[in-house]
Motif scaffolding. Structure first.
Motif, PDB file in Angstrom:
ATOM      1  N   PRO A 164       0.777  -1.194   0.034  1.00 55.13           N
ATOM      2  CA  PRO A 164      -0.021  -0.126   0.143  1.00 55.13           C
ATOM      3  C   PRO A 164       0.945   1.417  -0.015  1.00 55.13           C
ATOM      4  O   PRO A 164       0.516   2.364  -0.490  1.00 55.13           O
ATOM      5  CB  PRO A 164      -0.781  -0.221   1.368  1.00 55.13           C
ATOM      6  N   ARG A 165       2.009   1.038   0.643  1.00 51.54           N
ATOM      7  CA  ARG A 165       2.815   2.460   0.792  1.00 51.54           C
ATOM      8  C   ARG A 165       3.425   2.817  -0.705  1.00 51.54           C
ATOM      9  O   ARG A 165       3.592   3.967  -0.804  1.00 51.54           O
ATOM     10  CB  ARG A 165       4.035   2.154   1.590  1.00 51.54           C
ATOM     11  N   GLU A 166       3.256   1.997  -1.522  1.00 55.81           N
ATOM     12  CA  GLU A 166       3.707   2.358  -3.029  1.00 55.81           C
ATOM     13  C   GLU A 166       2.447   2.795  -4.052  1.00 55.81           C
ATOM     14  O   GLU A 166       2.842   2.915  -5.239  1.00 55.81           O
ATOM     15  CB  GLU A 166       4.594   1.457  -3.528  1.00 55.81           C
ATOM     16  N   ILE A 167       1.263   2.884  -3.650  1.00 59.72           N
ATOM     17  CA  ILE A 167       0.225   2.752  -4.362  1.00 59.72           C
ATOM     18  C   ILE A 167       0.225   4.298  -5.115  1.00 59.72           C
ATOM     19  O   ILE A 167       0.202   4.208  -6.631  1.00 59.72           O
ATOM     20  CB  ILE A 167      -1.179   2.652  -3.787  1.00 59.72           C
ATOM     21  N   GLU A 168       0.507   5.051  -4.272  1.00 53.30           N
ATOM     22  CA  GLU A 168       0.190   6.574  -5.151  1.00 53.30           C
ATOM     23  C   GLU A 168       1.259   6.576  -6.012  1.00 53.30           C
ATOM     24  O   GLU A 168       1.299   7.293  -7.322  1.00 53.30           O
ATOM     25  CB  GLU A 168       0.123   7.780  -4.010  1.00 53.30           C
ATOM     26  N   MET A 169       2.617   6.389  -5.910  1.00 54.82           N
ATOM     27  CA  MET A 169       3.668   6.399  -6.617  1.00 54.82           C
ATOM     28  C   MET A 169       3.333   5.780  -7.907  1.00 54.82           C
ATOM     29  O   MET A 169       3.751   6.243  -9.238  1.00 54.82           O
ATOM     30  CB  MET A 169       4.903   6.294  -5.962  1.00 54.82           C
ATOM     31  N   VAL A 170       3.083   4.588  -7.832  1.00 62.40           N
ATOM     32  CA  VAL A 170       2.634   3.761  -9.029  1.00 62.40           C
ATOM     33  C   VAL A 170       1.679   4.340  -9.882  1.00 62.40           C
ATOM     34  O   VAL A 170       1.899   4.381 -10.921  1.00 62.40           O
ATOM     35  CB  VAL A 170       2.449   2.269  -8.541  1.00 62.40           C
ATOM     36  N   ARG A 171       0.357   4.538  -9.294  1.00 65.76           N
ATOM     37  CA  ARG A 171      -0.536   5.385 -10.003  1.00 65.76           C
ATOM     38  C   ARG A 171      -0.178   6.346 -10.802  1.00 65.76           C
ATOM     39  O   ARG A 171      -0.363   6.595 -12.027  1.00 65.76           O
ATOM     40  CB  ARG A 171      -1.725   5.505  -8.880  1.00 65.76           C
ATOM     41  N   MET A 172       0.681   7.272 -10.283  1.00 63.55           N
ATOM     42  CA  MET A 172       1.148   8.688 -10.922  1.00 63.55           C
ATOM     43  C   MET A 172       2.265   8.158 -11.997  1.00 63.55           C
ATOM     44  O   MET A 172       2.098   8.758 -12.984  1.00 63.55           O
ATOM     45  CB  MET A 172       1.915   9.498  -9.721  1.00 63.55           C
ATOM     46  N   ALA A 173       2.881   7.142 -11.754  1.00 62.72           N
ATOM     47  CA  ALA A 173       3.917   6.968 -12.768  1.00 62.72           C
ATOM     48  C   ALA A 173       3.441   5.862 -14.142  1.00 62.72           C
ATOM     49  O   ALA A 173       3.701   6.222 -15.085  1.00 62.72           O
ATOM     50  CB  ALA A 173       5.285   5.907 -12.281  1.00 62.72           C
ATOM     51  N   CYS A 174       2.415   5.192 -13.669  1.00 62.54           N
ATOM     52  CA  CYS A 174       2.074   4.047 -14.565  1.00 62.54           C
ATOM     53  C   CYS A 174       0.568   4.594 -15.287  1.00 62.54           C
ATOM     54  O   CYS A 174      -0.173   3.763 -16.239  1.00 62.54           O
ATOM     55  CB  CYS A 174       1.909   2.881 -14.164  1.00 62.54           C
ATOM     56  N   GLY A 175      -0.367   5.341 -14.918  1.00 61.78           N
ATOM     57  CA  GLY A 175      -1.400   5.983 -15.228  1.00 61.78           C
ATOM     58  C   GLY A 175      -2.594   5.360 -14.748  1.00 61.78           C
ATOM     59  O   GLY A 175      -2.553   4.256 -13.892  1.00 61.78           O
ATOM     60  N   PRO A 176      -3.789   5.604 -15.017  1.00 65.29           N
ATOM     61  CA  PRO A 176      -5.229   5.407 -14.354  1.00 65.29           C
ATOM     62  C   PRO A 176      -5.680   3.843 -14.660  1.00 65.29           C
ATOM     63  O   PRO A 176      -6.434   3.433 -13.784  1.00 65.29           O
ATOM     64  CB  PRO A 176      -6.095   6.623 -15.006  1.00 65.29           C
ATOM     65  N   ASP A 177      -5.285   3.382 -15.795  1.00 67.59           N
ATOM     66  CA  ASP A 177      -5.794   1.908 -16.160  1.00 67.59           C
ATOM     67  C   ASP A 177      -4.788   0.965 -15.926  1.00 67.59           C
ATOM     68  O   ASP A 177      -5.175  -0.059 -16.067  1.00 67.59           O
ATOM     69  CB  ASP A 177      -5.886   2.050 -17.714  1.00 67.59           C
ATOM     70  N   PHE A 178      -3.771   1.434 -15.220  1.00 68.79           N
ATOM     71  CA  PHE A 178      -2.941   0.266 -14.690  1.00 68.79           C
ATOM     72  C   PHE A 178      -3.284  -0.468 -13.463  1.00 68.79           C
ATOM     73  O   PHE A 178      -3.607   0.384 -12.454  1.00 68.79           O
ATOM     74  CB  PHE A 178      -1.607   1.021 -14.374  1.00 68.79           C
ATOM     75  N   GLN A 179      -3.576  -1.568 -13.519  1.00 71.47           N
ATOM     76  CA  GLN A 179      -4.026  -2.216 -12.200  1.00 71.47           C
ATOM     77  C   GLN A 179      -2.790  -2.363 -11.059  1.00 71.47           C
ATOM     78  O   GLN A 179      -1.851  -2.855 -11.335  1.00 71.47           O
ATOM     79  CB  GLN A 179      -4.307  -3.775 -12.633  1.00 71.47           C
ATOM     80  N   ILE A 180      -3.280  -2.126  -9.947  1.00 70.42           N
ATOM     81  CA  ILE A 180      -2.665  -2.182  -8.798  1.00 70.42           C
ATOM     82  C   ILE A 180      -3.338  -2.923  -7.797  1.00 70.42           C
ATOM     83  O   ILE A 180      -4.394  -2.628  -7.109  1.00 70.42           O
ATOM     84  CB  ILE A 180      -2.158  -0.697  -8.096  1.00 70.42           C
ATOM     85  N   ILE A 181      -2.732  -4.096  -7.478  1.00 69.55           N
ATOM     86  CA  ILE A 181      -3.233  -5.216  -6.446  1.00 69.55           C
ATOM     87  C   ILE A 181      -2.302  -5.042  -5.175  1.00 69.55           C
ATOM     88  O   ILE A 181      -1.223  -5.084  -5.484  1.00 69.55           O
ATOM     89  CB  ILE A 181      -3.314  -6.529  -7.092  1.00 69.55           C
ATOM     90  N   THR A 182      -3.021  -4.801  -4.112  1.00 74.30           N
ATOM     91  CA  THR A 182      -2.387  -4.573  -2.977  1.00 74.30           C
ATOM     92  C   THR A 182      -2.524  -5.503  -1.753  1.00 74.30           C
ATOM     93  O   THR A 182      -3.700  -5.490  -1.095  1.00 74.30           O
ATOM     94  CB  THR A 182      -2.925  -3.196  -2.340  1.00 74.30           C
ATOM     95  N   PRO A 183      -1.524  -6.362  -1.377  1.00 75.46           N
ATOM     96  CA  PRO A 183      -1.649  -7.083  -0.229  1.00 75.46           C
ATOM     97  C   PRO A 183      -1.159  -6.216   0.880  1.00 75.46           C
ATOM     98  O   PRO A 183      -1.365  -4.937   0.688  1.00 75.46           O
ATOM     99  CB  PRO A 183      -0.816  -8.112  -0.471  1.00 75.46           C
ATOM    100  N   GLY A 184      -0.996  -6.642   2.098  1.00 70.77           N
ATOM    101  CA  GLY A 184      -0.428  -5.881   3.183  1.00 70.77           C
ATOM    102  C   GLY A 184      -1.618  -5.108   4.003  1.00 70.77           C
ATOM    103  O   GLY A 184      -1.389  -3.879   4.185  1.00 70.77           O
ATOM    104  N   ILE A 185      -2.808  -5.475   3.768  1.00 70.02           N
ATOM    105  CA  ILE A 185      -3.960  -4.741   4.256  1.00 70.02           C
ATOM    106  C   ILE A 185      -4.532  -5.209   5.427  1.00 70.02           C
ATOM    107  O   ILE A 185      -4.367  -6.496   5.772  1.00 70.02           O
ATOM    108  CB  ILE A 185      -5.183  -4.835   3.242  1.00 70.02           C
ATOM    109  N   ARG A 186      -4.482  -4.234   6.577  1.00 69.85           N
ATOM    110  CA  ARG A 186      -4.578  -4.694   7.870  1.00 69.85           C
ATOM    111  C   ARG A 186      -5.928  -3.651   8.499  1.00 69.85           C
ATOM    112  O   ARG A 186      -5.382  -2.389   8.539  1.00 69.85           O
ATOM    113  CB  ARG A 186      -3.876  -4.597   8.816  1.00 69.85           C
ATOM    114  N   PRO A 187      -7.065  -3.935   8.677  1.00 66.93           N
ATOM    115  CA  PRO A 187      -7.938  -3.070   9.547  1.00 66.93           C
ATOM    116  C   PRO A 187      -7.416  -2.559  10.710  1.00 66.93           C
ATOM    117  O   PRO A 187      -6.484  -3.049  11.424  1.00 66.93           O
ATOM    118  CB  PRO A 187      -9.199  -3.896   9.557  1.00 66.93           C
ATOM    119  N   ALA A 188      -8.068  -1.241  11.005  1.00 64.86           N
ATOM    120  CA  ALA A 188      -7.222  -0.621  12.271  1.00 64.86           C
ATOM    121  C   ALA A 188      -7.432  -1.515  13.314  1.00 64.86           C
ATOM    122  O   ALA A 188      -8.502  -2.005  13.673  1.00 64.86           O
ATOM    123  CB  ALA A 188      -7.850   0.694  12.498  1.00 64.86           C
ATOM    124  N   GLY A 189      -6.300  -1.562  14.179  1.00 63.55           N
ATOM    125  CA  GLY A 189      -6.308  -2.423  15.418  1.00 63.55           C
ATOM    126  C   GLY A 189      -5.933  -4.006  15.182  1.00 63.55           C
ATOM    127  O   GLY A 189      -5.862  -4.830  16.257  1.00 63.55           O
TER     128      GLY A 189
END
Length: 244
Positions: A164-189
């Motif tokens: 998740p820490r790199e999502i914004e950077m990848v989105r900016m570099a690779c554009g709106p149609d590039f798929q970004i799949i993100t593990p490392g997801i943890r609900p608060a707590g």
């Protein structure tokens, strides 16, 4: 729909466990992840069985070998009916191109929808110390992820898997149609377990993730449907916020 943004990880090692989870969580997600543990236990048959229910399958095997071998493996995996397959970006541009081209060609030959082919960048269990000291890479993790994401796009792949820490950077570099799949997801707590570079479900969607992968926060919860429903509600609220 929010459920199409959620991939639930079936990190179990038997058909019985996988199908029990699938039945229990029916309607809570449009996609389920089959990783090494389940695939190596049950083979391509489990992918076909899950796909037959109408759910999409993210087949997470992280192919990494010479281009010819990976291309031939990608053809085989297409026949399983997986919706998404992945390779490791560290294998290089020629390997990624071989995977993408082979998957599209095999899908066309069989009259099947072509799966998305995405490249894994830096695993979410890796922190800066292990990246530099143990693995021998210089510079920041973010720079490596950006470089590999651009290479994946140039190689004709549909997207990447990144923390998740790199999502914004990848989105900016690779554009709106590039798929970004993100593990490392943890609900608060939630417990981090073996994850290091993490974010909440809503935070990942706001940052620009296409889909998130969630395993233990759902599958190890006392009430799995309630845990999934809470994440879906957070995704829905975050998606609405992004569209304002």
């Amino acid at each position: 729909m929010s459920k199409d943004k959620l991939i639930i990880a079936l990190d179990v090692n038997s058909r019985a466990e996988a199908m029990s989870l699938l039945k229990e969580l029916a309607g809570m997600s449009g996609f389920f992840k089959v990783g090494m543990e389940l695939f190596y236990s049950e083979g391509a048959g489990i992918v076909r069985e899950i796909a037959a229910t109408g759910a999409g399958v993210f087949l997470d095997l992280k192919l990494h070998d010479i281009p010819n071998t990976v291309g031939r493996a990608a053809r085989v995996l297409v026949r399983s009916g997986a919706s998404i397959i992945n390779v490791h970006a560290a294998g290089g541009g020629a390997m990624m191109r071989a995977a993408g081209e082979a998957a599209r060609e095999e899908a066309g030959r069989l009259g099947l929808p072509a799966p998305a082919v995405v490249a894994v960048t830096v695993l979410t269990s890796i922190d800066r110390d292990s990246f530099n000291r143990e693995m021998g890479y210089t510079g920041a993790i973010e720079d490596r992820v950006r470089s590999w994401a651009l290479l994946a796009r140039e190689s004709g792949l549909d997207g990447v898997v990144c923390s998740p820490r790199e999502i914004e950077m990848v989105r900016m570099a690779c554009g709106p149609d590039f798929q970004i799949i993100t593990p490392g997801i943890r609900p608060a707590g939630s417990d981090l377990n073996d994850q290091r570079r993490v974010m909440t479900p809503g935070g990942a969607i706001k940052a620009g993730a296409s889909r998130i992968v969630v395993g233990r926060p759902i599958t190890a919860a006392p009430d799995r449907r309630a845990a999934a429903a809470a994440i879906l509600a957070e995704l829905s609220a975050s998606s609405c916020h992004c569209e304002e």
